[in-house]
Scaffold this motif. Structure first.
Motif, PDB file in Angstrom:
ATOM      1  N   GLY A 199       0.812  -1.214   0.000  1.00 21.09           N
ATOM      2  CA  GLY A 199       0.000   0.000   0.000  1.00 21.09           C
ATOM      3  C   GLY A 199       0.844   1.261   0.000  1.00 21.09           C
ATOM      4  N   GLN A 200       1.918   1.287   0.781  1.00 22.80           N
ATOM      5  CA  GLN A 200       2.803   2.447   0.805  1.00 22.80           C
ATOM      6  C   GLN A 200       3.485   2.637  -0.548  1.00 22.80           C
ATOM      7  OE1 GLN A 200       5.082   1.199   4.293  1.00 22.80           O
ATOM      8  NE2 GLN A 200       4.696   3.225   5.165  1.00 22.80           N
ATOM      9  N   ALA A 201       3.877   1.534  -1.168  1.00 20.34           N
ATOM     10  CA  ALA A 201       4.526   1.612  -2.480  1.00 20.34           C
ATOM     11  C   ALA A 201       3.558   2.148  -3.532  1.00 20.34           C
ATOM     12  CB  ALA A 201       5.071   0.247  -2.887  1.00 20.34           C
ATOM     13  N   VAL A 202       2.294   1.726  -3.451  1.00 20.41           N
ATOM     14  CA  VAL A 202       1.281   2.236  -4.385  1.00 20.41           C
ATOM     15  C   VAL A 202       1.093   3.732  -4.166  1.00 20.41           C
ATOM     16  CG1 VAL A 202      -1.189   2.186  -4.950  1.00 20.41           C
ATOM     17  CG2 VAL A 202       0.067   0.047  -4.674  1.00 20.41           C
ATOM     18  N   LYS A 203       0.947   4.135  -2.916  1.00 21.38           N
ATOM     19  CA  LYS A 203       0.743   5.551  -2.582  1.00 21.38           C
ATOM     20  C   LYS A 203       1.929   6.391  -3.048  1.00 21.38           C
ATOM     21  CE  LYS A 203      -1.312   7.773   1.356  1.00 21.38           C
ATOM     22  NZ  LYS A 203      -1.494   7.730   2.798  1.00 21.38           N
ATOM     23  N   ARG A 204       3.142   5.901  -2.837  1.00 20.44           N
ATOM     24  CA  ARG A 204       4.344   6.637  -3.226  1.00 20.44           C
ATOM     25  C   ARG A 204       4.407   6.808  -4.741  1.00 20.44           C
ATOM     26  NH1 ARG A 204       9.773   6.074  -4.625  1.00 20.44           N
ATOM     27  NH2 ARG A 204      11.027   7.704  -3.652  1.00 20.44           N
ATOM     28  N   ASN A 205       4.148   5.746  -5.481  1.00 22.87           N
ATOM     29  CA  ASN A 205       4.257   5.815  -6.933  1.00 22.87           C
ATOM     30  C   ASN A 205       3.127   6.614  -7.570  1.00 22.87           C
ATOM     31  OD1 ASN A 205       6.639   4.129  -8.193  1.00 22.87           O
ATOM     32  ND2 ASN A 205       6.039   3.179  -6.273  1.00 22.87           N
ATOM     33  N   LEU A 206       1.918   6.558  -7.021  1.00 21.32           N
ATOM     34  CA  LEU A 206       0.837   7.405  -7.524  1.00 21.32           C
ATOM     35  C   LEU A 206       1.094   8.869  -7.149  1.00 21.32           C
ATOM     36  CD1 LEU A 206      -2.364   5.261  -6.874  1.00 21.32           C
ATOM     37  CD2 LEU A 206      -1.213   5.700  -9.048  1.00 21.32           C
ATOM     38  N   GLY A 207       1.701   9.083  -5.999  1.00 23.54           N
ATOM     39  CA  GLY A 207       2.040  10.426  -5.560  1.00 23.54           C
ATOM     40  C   GLY A 207       3.074  11.101  -6.453  1.00 23.54           C
ATOM     41  N   LYS A 208       3.843  10.301  -7.180  1.00 21.09           N
ATOM     42  CA  LYS A 208       4.827  10.875  -8.105  1.00 21.09           C
ATOM     43  C   LYS A 208       4.144  11.716  -9.174  1.00 21.09           C
ATOM     44  CE  LYS A 208       8.364   7.353  -7.518  1.00 21.09           C
ATOM     45  NZ  LYS A 208       9.130   6.282  -8.153  1.00 21.09           N
ATOM     46  N   LEU A 209       2.915  11.342  -9.529  1.00 21.32           N
ATOM     47  CA  LEU A 209       2.166  12.143 -10.499  1.00 21.32           C
ATOM     48  C   LEU A 209       1.938  13.553  -9.968  1.00 21.32           C
ATOM     49  CD1 LEU A 209      -0.509   9.524 -11.597  1.00 21.32           C
ATOM     50  CD2 LEU A 209       1.470  10.306 -12.908  1.00 21.32           C
ATOM     51  N   LEU A 210       1.577  13.662  -8.703  1.00 21.07           N
ATOM     52  CA  LEU A 210       1.366  14.971  -8.096  1.00 21.07           C
ATOM     53  C   LEU A 210       2.672  15.760  -7.965  1.00 21.07           C
ATOM     54  CD1 LEU A 210      -1.174  14.041  -5.292  1.00 21.07           C
ATOM     55  CD2 LEU A 210      -1.644  15.161  -7.478  1.00 21.07           C
ATOM     56  N   SER A 211       3.766  15.064  -7.744  1.00 22.61           N
ATOM     57  CA  SER A 211       5.058  15.734  -7.635  1.00 22.61           C
ATOM     58  C   SER A 211       5.508  16.301  -8.979  1.00 22.61           C
ATOM     59  CB  SER A 211       6.123  14.766  -7.120  1.00 22.61           C
ATOM     60  OG  SER A 211       5.922  14.466  -5.763  1.00 22.61           O
ATOM     61  N   HIS A 212       5.154  15.633 -10.066  1.00 20.37           N
ATOM     62  CA  HIS A 212       5.569  16.068 -11.401  1.00 20.37           C
ATOM     63  C   HIS A 212       4.662  17.135 -11.995  1.00 20.37           C
ATOM     64  CE1 HIS A 212       7.937  12.323 -11.337  1.00 20.37           C
ATOM     65  NE2 HIS A 212       8.698  12.929 -12.234  1.00 20.37           N
ATOM     66  N   LEU A 213       3.362  17.073 -11.679  1.00 19.15           N
ATOM     67  CA  LEU A 213       2.390  17.923 -12.360  1.00 19.15           C
ATOM     68  C   LEU A 213       2.670  19.422 -12.306  1.00 19.15           C
ATOM     69  CD1 LEU A 213      -1.055  16.196 -11.821  1.00 19.15           C
ATOM     70  CD2 LEU A 213       0.235  16.433 -13.927  1.00 19.15           C
ATOM     71  N   PRO A 214       2.817  20.025 -11.158  1.00 21.56           N
ATOM     72  CA  PRO A 214       3.010  21.481 -11.161  1.00 21.56           C
ATOM     73  C   PRO A 214       4.476  21.852 -11.456  1.00 21.56           C
ATOM     74  CG  PRO A 214       2.839  20.723  -8.921  1.00 21.56           C
ATOM     75  CD  PRO A 214       2.677  19.511  -9.814  1.00 21.56           C
ATOM     76  N   PHE A 215       4.902  21.607 -12.693  1.00 16.09           N
ATOM     77  CA  PHE A 215       6.253  21.965 -13.140  1.00 16.09           C
ATOM     78  C   PHE A 215       7.356  21.291 -12.322  1.00 16.09           C
ATOM     79  CE2 PHE A 215       3.413  25.599 -13.885  1.00 16.09           C
ATOM     80  CZ  PHE A 215       3.365  25.545 -15.270  1.00 16.09           C
TER      81      PHE A 215
END
Length: 93
Positions: free
Chosen positions: A34-50
């Motif tokens: 679950g933590q690995a899923v959350k971390r990897n999906l969270g990468k989308l949010l880290s990349h989105l705003p430039f």
């Protein structure tokens, strides 16, 4: 790929392993699936705003990105080789 590798006993992708890095939870233990899923999906949010979520690591005292903070994970330097492997529950220094 990232989810499975970070949740595995290897604790990181092949790139992280080649660099001598490991992904651990806040207690220094292996990530749950679950933590690995959350971390990897969270990468989308880290990349989105430039890429601001990635650049945040340069400002953070702990050098953590947004997706690391969201999933309560830390990327650590880990000595290479089996004799340096962390014991279950051992906190990295």
């Amino acid at each position: 790929y990232g989810i499975l590798m970070e949740a595995s006993a290897l604790q990181g992708t092949f790139g992280k392993l080649a660099m001598g890095l490991r992904v651990v939870n806040a207690e220094g233990a292996r990530l749950t699936f679950g933590q690995a899923v959350k971390r990897n999906l969270g990468k989308l949010l880290s990349h989105l705003p430039f890429g601001l979520g990635l650049l945040w690591a340069a400002r953070s005292k702990e050098a953590r990105t947004w997706h690391d903070m969201m999933s309560k994970c830390v990327v650590i330097e880990a000595p290479r080789g089996p004799k340096h492997a962390l014991a279950p529950g051992e906190v990295p220094r």
